[in-house]
Design a protein around this motif. Sequence first.
Motif, short mmCIF file in Angstrom:
data_model
loop_
_atom_site.label_atom_id
_atom_site.label_comp_id
_atom_site.label_asym_id
_atom_site.label_seq_id
_atom_site.Cartn_x
_atom_site.Cartn_y
_atom_site.Cartn_z
N ILE A 298 62.79 -61.27 67.53
CA ILE A 298 64.02 -61.61 68.24
C ILE A 298 65.22 -61.70 67.29
CG2 ILE A 298 65.16 -63.30 69.75
CD1 ILE A 298 62.35 -63.94 70.84
N PRO A 299 65.10 -62.30 66.08
CA PRO A 299 66.25 -62.26 65.17
C PRO A 299 66.71 -60.83 64.87
CG PRO A 299 64.69 -63.92 64.44
CD PRO A 299 64.02 -63.17 65.56
N ALA A 300 65.76 -59.90 64.72
CA ALA A 300 66.13 -58.50 64.49
C ALA A 300 66.86 -57.92 65.70
CB ALA A 300 64.89 -57.67 64.18
N TYR A 301 66.47 -58.36 66.89
CA TYR A 301 67.14 -57.96 68.14
C TYR A 301 68.62 -58.38 68.06
CZ TYR A 301 66.83 -56.99 73.23
OH TYR A 301 66.94 -56.47 74.50
N GLY A 302 68.86 -59.61 67.59
CA GLY A 302 70.22 -60.09 67.42
C GLY A 302 70.99 -59.31 66.37
N VAL A 303 70.31 -58.99 65.27
CA VAL A 303 70.94 -58.19 64.20
C VAL A 303 71.39 -56.84 64.75
CG1 VAL A 303 70.49 -56.90 62.08
CG2 VAL A 303 69.76 -59.29 62.26
N HIS A 304 70.52 -56.18 65.51
CA HIS A 304 70.84 -54.85 66.04
C HIS A 304 72.01 -54.93 67.02
CE1 HIS A 304 66.36 -53.87 65.16
NE2 HIS A 304 67.10 -53.75 64.09
N ALA A 305 72.03 -55.98 67.86
CA ALA A 305 73.13 -56.12 68.82
C ALA A 305 74.45 -56.32 68.10
CB ALA A 305 72.84 -57.29 69.75
N ALA A 306 74.47 -57.20 67.08
CA ALA A 306 75.70 -57.45 66.33
C ALA A 306 76.14 -56.19 65.60
CB ALA A 306 75.48 -58.59 65.34
N ARG A 307 75.19 -55.45 65.04
CA ARG A 307 75.52 -54.23 64.30
C ARG A 307 76.14 -53.18 65.23
NH1 ARG A 307 70.56 -52.70 60.91
NH2 ARG A 307 71.19 -54.66 59.89
N GLN A 308 75.57 -53.06 66.43
CA GLN A 308 76.13 -52.13 67.41
C GLN A 308 77.56 -52.52 67.79
OE1 GLN A 308 74.00 -49.57 67.03
NE2 GLN A 308 73.81 -49.22 69.23
N LEU A 309 77.78 -53.82 68.00
CA LEU A 309 79.11 -54.28 68.40
C LEU A 309 80.14 -54.03 67.31
CD1 LEU A 309 81.03 -55.59 70.34
CD2 LEU A 309 80.24 -57.84 69.58
N LEU A 310 79.79 -54.28 66.06
CA LEU A 310 80.72 -54.04 64.96
C LEU A 310 81.06 -52.55 64.87
CD1 LEU A 310 79.28 -56.45 62.25
CD2 LEU A 310 81.33 -56.77 63.65
N ALA A 311 80.10 -51.70 65.21
CA ALA A 311 80.37 -50.26 65.21
C ALA A 311 81.35 -49.91 66.33
CB ALA A 311 79.06 -49.49 65.38
N VAL A 312 81.18 -50.52 67.50
CA VAL A 312 82.11 -50.28 68.61
C VAL A 312 83.51 -50.73 68.22
CG1 VAL A 312 82.70 -50.90 70.99
CG2 VAL A 312 80.32 -50.49 70.38
N ILE A 313 83.60 -51.92 67.61
CA ILE A 313 84.90 -52.44 67.18
C ILE A 313 85.56 -51.50 66.18
CG2 ILE A 313 86.00 -54.32 65.87
CD1 ILE A 313 83.87 -56.20 67.12
N GLY A 314 84.75 -50.88 65.35
CA GLY A 314 85.27 -49.95 64.36
C GLY A 314 85.65 -48.59 64.91
N GLY A 315 85.43 -48.38 66.23
CA GLY A 315 85.83 -47.13 66.86
C GLY A 315 84.75 -46.07 66.89
N ALA A 316 83.50 -46.42 66.55
CA ALA A 316 82.42 -45.44 66.55
C ALA A 316 81.94 -45.16 67.97
CB ALA A 316 81.26 -45.95 65.70
N SER A 317 81.34 -43.99 68.16
CA SER A 317 80.70 -43.66 69.43
C SER A 317 79.32 -44.31 69.46
CB SER A 317 80.56 -42.14 69.58
OG SER A 317 81.82 -41.53 69.67
N VAL A 318 79.13 -45.25 70.36
CA VAL A 318 77.89 -46.03 70.43
C VAL A 318 77.35 -45.99 71.85
CG1 VAL A 318 76.82 -48.29 70.11
CG2 VAL A 318 78.67 -47.55 68.58
N GLY A 319 76.06 -45.67 72.00
CA GLY A 319 75.44 -45.65 73.32
C GLY A 319 74.42 -46.77 73.44
#
Length: 352
Positions: free
Chosen positions: A309-330
């Motif tokens: 579950i902590p890794a689940y949180g890491v992946h979610a935060a990493r995806q969000l930071l990519a979205v904030i940075g303007g990346a294409s994220v699905g």
Amino acid sequence: MTRGRRSTKGAPVKRPTIADVARRAGVSKGAVSYALNGQPGVSEATRQRILAVAAEIGFSRSSAARALSGSASDAIGLALCRPARTLGIEPFFMELISGVEAELSARSYALTLQVVADQDAEIAVYRRWWGERRVDGVLVCDLRTDDRRVPVLEELGLPAVVIGGPGGTGRLASVWSDDAAALVETVEYLAALGHRRIARVGGLPELLHTSIRTEAFTQVCRRLDLPDAVTVPSDYTGEEGARATRRLLSSPARPTAVIYDNDVMAIAGLSVAQEMGLAVPGDLSIVAWDDSPLCRLVHPPLTALGRDIPAYGVHAARQLLAVIGGASVGEFRDETAHLTPRGSTASPLRIG
């Protein structure tokens, strides 16, 4: 762990501005400033129109001050619509947040956490956070069927990642785990032990992952010809889990195995079974969802579905930071929960 095919086009993050308010209200930026600051210079009707537009797009007086710096807030938001007492005892959210914090701290971001009473309050928090530039993006938990938050976040243009799915996330990025596959594995395991009467104590019925689990449970029990399978809804608390267990164990067709949608309810169910004089696993087998230290501390230790579950949180935060940075994220498909058999499950023919 795989990325899904659906993706959203990355775009620069745009917050509501004083110019947006002026354009929508059909007035000058100076008039907007007068209205927001309560100064003379505009009629009362114009002031009210400006305030209504500002509220609609999430722009406030404090937004203008923050806009002067032109800098990001370096924070992400997490609003949780759960009773605070539930959050305090359920390991899932604590482990999820620990993973989110680990990723954010490494990137010098902060986490803004708020507990809300309902979806209306949660949506209002998103509008305020985004309009006042308090966060650069949000994580969305407890996805519901036809979730009203999704179109609101899309309209606001607030960067967001949904922790849940698949489906129901619109154009928002998501991180999800295959709950249906994990549920099927669990039922097949219990059936292989010889169980014919299997019950499930589920979570909140309106949550999408609950409905996914319920549908998977119904289908696999039908396929395995288990006609007495039943799901009882609950709210994840130990009290409701205990009540549901008493009803099940007092029924004429008492189940020989029960699957619980979280560890807290499973432990409460274990206590009820022992209170009613039933041996676990001799008379009743118990499986908990989301393995935790609690599952290993009770006697007998609980068979459980577990994932990182902590890794689940890491992946979610990493995806969000990519979205904030303007990346294409699905969508990002995380690992499926795996079953760890322990002392709480056995053949129903075994003498406890």
